[in-house]
Structure formats: structure tokens, C-alpha cells
Design a protein around this motif. Sequence first.
Motif, short mmCIF file in Angstrom:
data_model
loop_
_atom_site.label_atom_id
_atom_site.label_comp_id
_atom_site.label_asym_id
_atom_site.label_seq_id
_atom_site.Cartn_x
_atom_site.Cartn_y
_atom_site.Cartn_z
N GLN A 1 36.44 43.92 1.86
CA GLN A 1 35.02 43.56 1.96
C GLN A 1 34.16 44.62 1.27
O GLN A 1 33.17 44.29 0.60
N VAL A 2 34.52 45.89 1.42
CA VAL A 2 33.79 46.96 0.75
C VAL A 2 33.88 46.80 -0.77
O VAL A 2 32.89 46.85 -1.49
N SER A 3 35.10 46.56 -1.27
CA SER A 3 35.30 46.40 -2.71
C SER A 3 34.52 45.21 -3.24
O SER A 3 33.83 45.31 -4.27
N ARG A 4 34.59 44.09 -2.56
CA ARG A 4 33.91 42.89 -3.04
C ARG A 4 32.40 43.04 -2.99
O ARG A 4 31.70 42.51 -3.86
N ALA A 5 31.89 43.76 -2.00
CA ALA A 5 30.44 43.96 -1.91
C ALA A 5 29.93 44.73 -3.13
O ALA A 5 28.88 44.41 -3.69
N MET A 6 30.69 45.76 -3.55
CA MET A 6 30.28 46.54 -4.72
C MET A 6 30.47 45.76 -6.01
O MET A 6 29.56 45.70 -6.86
N ILE A 7 31.65 45.17 -6.17
CA ILE A 7 31.97 44.46 -7.41
C ILE A 7 31.00 43.31 -7.66
O ILE A 7 30.50 43.13 -8.77
N LYS A 8 30.74 42.53 -6.63
CA LYS A 8 29.86 41.37 -6.77
C LYS A 8 28.49 41.77 -7.29
O LYS A 8 27.96 41.16 -8.22
N ARG A 9 27.92 42.82 -6.71
CA ARG A 9 26.57 43.22 -7.10
C ARG A 9 26.54 43.92 -8.44
O ARG A 9 25.64 43.69 -9.26
N TYR A 10 27.51 44.79 -8.69
CA TYR A 10 27.51 45.54 -9.95
C TYR A 10 27.67 44.60 -11.15
O TYR A 10 26.89 44.66 -12.11
N PHE A 11 28.67 43.73 -11.08
CA PHE A 11 28.93 42.87 -12.24
C PHE A 11 27.93 41.73 -12.34
O PHE A 11 27.69 41.21 -13.43
N SER A 12 27.34 41.35 -11.22
CA SER A 12 26.23 40.39 -11.28
C SER A 12 25.05 41.00 -12.03
O SER A 12 24.42 40.34 -12.86
N ASP A 13 24.77 42.28 -11.75
CA ASP A 13 23.70 42.97 -12.46
C ASP A 13 24.03 43.12 -13.94
O ASP A 13 23.18 42.94 -14.82
N MET A 14 25.28 43.47 -14.26
CA MET A 14 25.68 43.60 -15.66
C MET A 14 25.52 42.27 -16.40
O MET A 14 25.03 42.23 -17.54
N TYR A 15 25.93 41.20 -15.75
CA TYR A 15 25.82 39.88 -16.36
C TYR A 15 24.35 39.54 -16.62
O TYR A 15 23.98 39.08 -17.70
N ASP A 16 23.52 39.78 -15.62
CA ASP A 16 22.10 39.46 -15.74
C ASP A 16 21.42 40.31 -16.80
O ASP A 16 20.59 39.82 -17.57
N ARG A 17 21.76 41.59 -16.87
CA ARG A 17 21.06 42.50 -17.77
C ARG A 17 21.69 42.61 -19.16
O ARG A 17 21.28 43.45 -19.96
N ALA A 18 22.67 41.74 -19.46
CA ALA A 18 23.19 41.67 -20.83
C ALA A 18 22.07 41.34 -21.80
O ALA A 18 22.11 41.71 -22.97
#
Length: 332
Positions: A57-74
Motif C-alpha cells: 500500500q505504501v509503494s502504490r500510494a507513492m507510485i500512483k501519485r508520482y507517475f500520475s504527476d509525471m503523466y500530467d506534466r509531460a
Amino acid sequence: MPPIAIDTAPSHPSLSKPPFSSPALALKGNNGSSTAQDEGHVDWAGSYRFAPISEAQVSRAMIKRYFSDMYDRAVSDIVIVGAGSAGLSCAYELAKRAPEKKITILEAGVAPGGGAWLGGQLMSAMVVRKPAHLFLLEIGVPFEDEGGYVVVRHAALFTSTLLSKVLSFPNVRLFNATAVEDLIVRPDPLDAGRQRVGGVVTNWTLVSLNHDTQSCMDPNTITAPVVVAATGHDGPMGAFCAKRLVSNGMIEKLGDMRCLDMMRAEPAIVNRTREVQPGLIMTGMELSEHDGSNRMGPTFGAMMASGVKAAHEALRVLERVRVEEGVVVGDA
């Protein structure tokens, strides 16, 4: 010798309260039934207990938000390279004035703030010449007024306050430990024969530092109609954008930062903050390397004011151009 008396009374009023358990949240299970979620238990007498969650759950919480931000800010509206005092001041002003714009900050270091965690020669106090103290008043940093200048008792108070306020804006994203390895440069649709900066090439800093020790590790990109260069004076990753303009043939050579003269340096940095190439605004000490202006030493007012001016310049650029998917395609 008599036994030593030890005071076991709580040192804080809140610690005298009885043990506290977080209220359970009612959650719907797969079968529609309500289940209570354990939120842990606060007890300073030795029974403090955390809510039971898994490592996944810790890993998914970080990964989801980080890569969502990367995707959005491309695709971003404005990319700021460098999260020192000038870059963060720019981000604050932009976020405040243009809440609809996607502002993306890239910082090569793990800790944002650049050299603004200390004053001169590793001392704590930060000196700011007036009228740049007005920025301190706006963001709520206390200081001692010495007439023509003010003193913040610890530079970290300024940097931590500004960083907190910048990151509180919903339209700001900060990617630290992320290096800019290159600029995206395209033909300028507004001026035939010229080139226009249209974004940045990124990689995680640890990767950037190890290109000579590993096989090819390709980068990523962020497209943006405006890039603000705020990487500071020359250093391991300083003055990056200014130096890349030379190696890319967009300017012949750097002006190189001149010797210390505070009285000339600070107004020069603020007043010359500008779009140095189409799509690229330069601020702070990186500008001194580009222009060949003096350094000012351990005074920080010019960094704040230059960052604020860079924000105004960035918004002026965006007002003049038509943008499609982050790319300037013509006049507004």
C-alpha cells in the motif's frame, strides 16, 4: 544517598489526556456490508499503535501519485529549472497570479532551496535589502528592520516558508532529484531563422551523474511554451541553460559572472531579468553568467525580486503566443 525523585507528569498539556483512538471509518466491503477500519491508537504511556497497512500500500500510494504527476506534466505551461530562492520566488508569483497554469519545478538536488538555507560563510542570518523585504511581508517571514535592510534570523525560515507556500498551490508540481540534461529547441514560428526553446529534457539526477559508468540511459521530456532558467551561477549543475545556449550555437559565448559589487549586482539582476531567447526566461545568478554582471554576495533581495519579475515576464510571453499541446504555433 536518598533516591532521586523523577517527575513523571506529562510535559505538555495534551499528554495528560487519556489514551485516544482514532474514530473508525465505516467502509463498504465487497459484499456491500460495512466494515470498520482501524486507524490506530494514540497512547503516550507505551501503547501507541499505528493503523495496520501493508508495504504494498505504501509503494502504490507513492507510485500512483508520482507517475500520475509525471503523466500530467509531460505538457506544462511553464517549467522552472532550479528550486533556489529565485526559482521558488518565481513559482510563488506565477501560482498566485495564474492559478489555471500548470507550473512544473525541476530541482537536481534532493533538497530544494539552493543556497538559501544559510547566509554568507555558512552563517545563519539572511540579509535582504529594501524594498525586497515586501516579499517577506507577503509570505509572512518575520525579520528585524535595520533601516535600509532587514535581517531574517535564519535563512532556513525564509526558504522553508516559501517552499511550503509554493507546494500548497494546487497548480504547482515539484520534481526534485531530477536533472535537466538538455533543452528542447525547435524553429521559431514567430521569427523565421531563429530557434525557440520549447521544453526540457530530464532524467533522475542519479542517472545523470552516472552516464559515464553505465551504458546509454535515455532521458524523458517535458514540453512547455515557456522555460524559466534559475539554476544559479556556474557549478556542477549551475548555469546549465546558459551554457547550453553556447554549445547549441544560440549565443556565441557567456558573459561570465564578474567580481563582487553588491551595489551594481542586485539592480542589474532584477532589471535585466528577461526572455533571453524565445521561450527561455533567465533569472537569478544564472543571469549573471549569461550577461557578465557582478555577483552580490550574501544578500538575497535580488533573488526574490528577480524571481517575481521572471514570473511577470513568463505571463507576458504566454499572452503573446498561441499554444497547442504545449507547443507555440503562432501569435495569439
